[in-house]
Design an enzyme around this catalytic site. Structure first.
Site, mmCIF file in Angstrom:
data_model
loop_
_atom_site.group_PDB
_atom_site.id
_atom_site.type_symbol
_atom_site.label_atom_id
_atom_site.label_comp_id
_atom_site.label_asym_id
_atom_site.label_seq_id
_atom_site.Cartn_x
_atom_site.Cartn_y
_atom_site.Cartn_z
ATOM 1 N N GLU A 193 0.901 -1.157 0.000
ATOM 2 C CA GLU A 193 0.000 0.000 0.000
ATOM 3 C C GLU A 193 0.933 1.197 0.000
ATOM 4 O O GLU A 193 1.875 1.255 0.798
ATOM 5 C CB GLU A 193 -0.884 -0.008 1.257
ATOM 6 N N LYS A 251 6.691 0.899 6.069
ATOM 7 C CA LYS A 251 7.823 0.586 5.187
ATOM 8 C C LYS A 251 9.093 0.413 6.027
ATOM 9 O O LYS A 251 9.917 -0.473 5.756
ATOM 10 C CB LYS A 251 8.027 1.685 4.136
ATOM 11 N N TYR A 297 2.219 5.109 6.675
ATOM 12 C CA TYR A 297 2.849 4.496 5.499
ATOM 13 C C TYR A 297 4.350 4.323 5.730
ATOM 14 O O TYR A 297 4.890 3.219 5.587
ATOM 15 C CB TYR A 297 2.604 5.368 4.255
ATOM 16 N N SER A 298 5.038 5.410 6.082
ATOM 17 C CA SER A 298 6.503 5.295 6.191
ATOM 18 C C SER A 298 6.899 4.395 7.359
ATOM 19 O O SER A 298 7.908 3.685 7.285
ATOM 20 C CB SER A 298 7.165 6.673 6.277
ATOM 21 N N THR A 302 11.397 3.232 0.509
ATOM 22 C CA THR A 302 11.190 4.658 0.257
ATOM 23 C C THR A 302 12.116 5.519 1.111
ATOM 24 O O THR A 302 12.520 5.103 2.203
ATOM 25 C CB THR A 302 9.719 5.019 0.571
ATOM 26 N N ASP A 303 12.379 6.731 0.623
ATOM 27 C CA ASP A 303 13.158 7.683 1.425
ATOM 28 C C ASP A 303 12.359 8.201 2.619
ATOM 29 O O ASP A 303 12.919 8.809 3.537
ATOM 30 C CB ASP A 303 13.637 8.860 0.557
ATOM 31 N N GLU A 304 11.030 7.946 2.608
ATOM 32 C CA GLU A 304 10.195 8.500 3.676
ATOM 33 C C GLU A 304 10.513 7.876 5.038
ATOM 34 O O GLU A 304 10.153 8.432 6.072
ATOM 35 C CB GLU A 304 8.705 8.324 3.339
#
Ligand code: NAD
Ligand code: TYD
Length: 365
Positions: A85, A163, A159-160, A133-135
């Protein structure tokens, strides 16, 4: 010769990766495993649907037995794990799916890889590449140096955080069990087949319909834009030359404030309408169809909660160790992306209303 399982290969980046891989690795089998959520569309694979090397399996990455079976029966030796997601705004309104897919799903994939590759030893060499991700690194102040692979994790959105958790699991499976993993943390992608809920495709579709262009907060948030074709080449570099257990940052070297980016897109649209009289007939509600400025649609709206201010990527490790280089400048990439959306109206209309999915399910299932 690799035998690749691509999870999430019917999504934006996964599908671009499948196109790239089939173009550069002819005759190498590719199995796409995708649950076809709202973000996954077989329309994204339409250009390669007839390729004999491609096998599509509709399934869930949390189904460990299914992943084991695919790895075992097709003697796959490489996983490129995109399935997730991926939309921050959705994670704010409904975090559960992010934990289930991004954390539990990644763990299910790792367990399957461990069973088949480390215990059953079906293949002599294997690789589990995890796309992140970079997040996960959090938010930068204006003068902070870009994120490097050594930047401590500080995820700020569900989300981050999901991840980040999945990255830690991948790292742990390498450290504890010896699974040959690599991780890439990349910046914001854009390009063909990008679902129109993310900033760039949403703005393109809205301005063509004469709808408002919502800019969160003051529009000064900065993202480091990476053309998806550069990202796919970056992943290819990691698969070919990356060292197991390592993390590589992949970026586009193209920082832009959101407002500036949207204004540039508006100028691209105005130029395209001025150069092609047919566009006014195709998109009569666009301001540019009346010779007005697309930027007149820009509206500042309520900010996203916890909105990260700035992301920027230091990808010198990938450049030094793998020979990675971003090739697509933001100006070129935005122009080409706008042109792609104009040329592929059938695609964005069909993924937004689900019509391609319904058509293919009636004809091919
Ligand atoms: P996307 O949302 O476009 O596609 C995700 C794909 O995963 C879809 O095809 C969906 O059907 C599939 N999927 C979701 N849940 C699944 C499940 N349980 N089982 C099987 N398939 C499932 O995402 P994207 O933008 O292509 O991103 C791909 C990866 O890259 C993600 O891991 C994301 O975190 C990462 N990433 C994306 C960006 C970006 O700018 N888009 C930036 C950095 C990292
Ligand atoms: P997005 O494409 O959602 O990616 P991410 O949040 O993962 O970086 O958003 C990119 C930037 O654009 C982000 O700063 C939020 C902003 N944004 C808007 O201002 N308006 C919008 O309608 C959207 C979708 C995003």
């Amino acid at each position: 010769m690799a035998r690749v399982l691509v999870s999430g290969g019917a999504g934006f980046i996964g599908a671009n990766f499948v196109h790239h891989w089939l173009a550069t690795h002819a005759d190498e089998p590719v199995v796409v495993l995708d649950a076809l959520t709202y973000a996954g569309n077989l329309a994204n694979l339409e250009p390669v649907r007839e390729r004999a090397e491609l096998c599509f399996v509709r399934g869930d990455i949390r189904d460990t037995a299914l992943v084991e079976r695919l790895l075992r029966e097709q003697r796959l030796d490489t996983i490129v794990h995109f399935a997730a997601e991926s939309h921050v705004d959705r994670s704010i309104h409904g975090p559960d799916a992010f934990i289930e897919t991004n954390v539990q799903g990644t763990h299910a994939m790792l367990k399957a890889a461990r069973t088949v590759w480390l215990e059953e030893r079906t293949v002599p060499v294997h690789r589990f590449h995890h796309v992140s991700t970079d997040e996960v690194y959090g938010s930068l102040d204006p003068h902070d140096p870009p994120f490097s692979e050594r930047t401590p994790y500080a995820p700020n959105s569900p989300y981050s955080a999901s991840k980040a958790a999945s990255d830690h699991l991948v790292r742990a499976y390498h450290h504890t069990y010896g699974l040959a993993t690599t991780i890439s943390n990349c910046s914001n992608n854009y390009g063909p087949f990008h679902f129109p809920e993310k900033l760039i495709p949403l703005m393109i579709v809205n301005l063509l319909h004469g709808r408002e262009l919502p800019i969160y907060g003051d529009g000064r948030n900065v993202r480091d834009w990476l053309h998806v074709s550069d990202h796919c080449r970056g992943i290819e570099c990691i698969l070919e030359r990356g060292r197991p257990g390592e993390v590589y940052n992949i970026g586009g070297g193209a920082e832009s404030e959101n407002l500036q980016l949207v204004e540039t897109l508006c100028a691209v649209a105005d130029g395209a309408f001025a150069a092609d009289a047919h566009l006014a007939g195709r998109f009569p509600d666009a301001p540019a169809a009346r010779g007005e400025k697309s930027a007149s649609l820009i509206r500042f709206v309520k900010d996203r909660p916890g909105h990260d201010r700035r992301y920027a990527i230091d990808c010198s490790k990938a450049e030094r160790e793998l020979g990675y280089r971003a090739e697509v400048t933001l100006a070129r990439g935005l122009g080409e992306t706008f042109a792609w959306y104009l040329a592929n109206e059938w695609w964005w209309r069909s993924v937004m209303d689900g019509s391609y999915q319904r058509w293919i399910e009636t004809h091919y299932r």
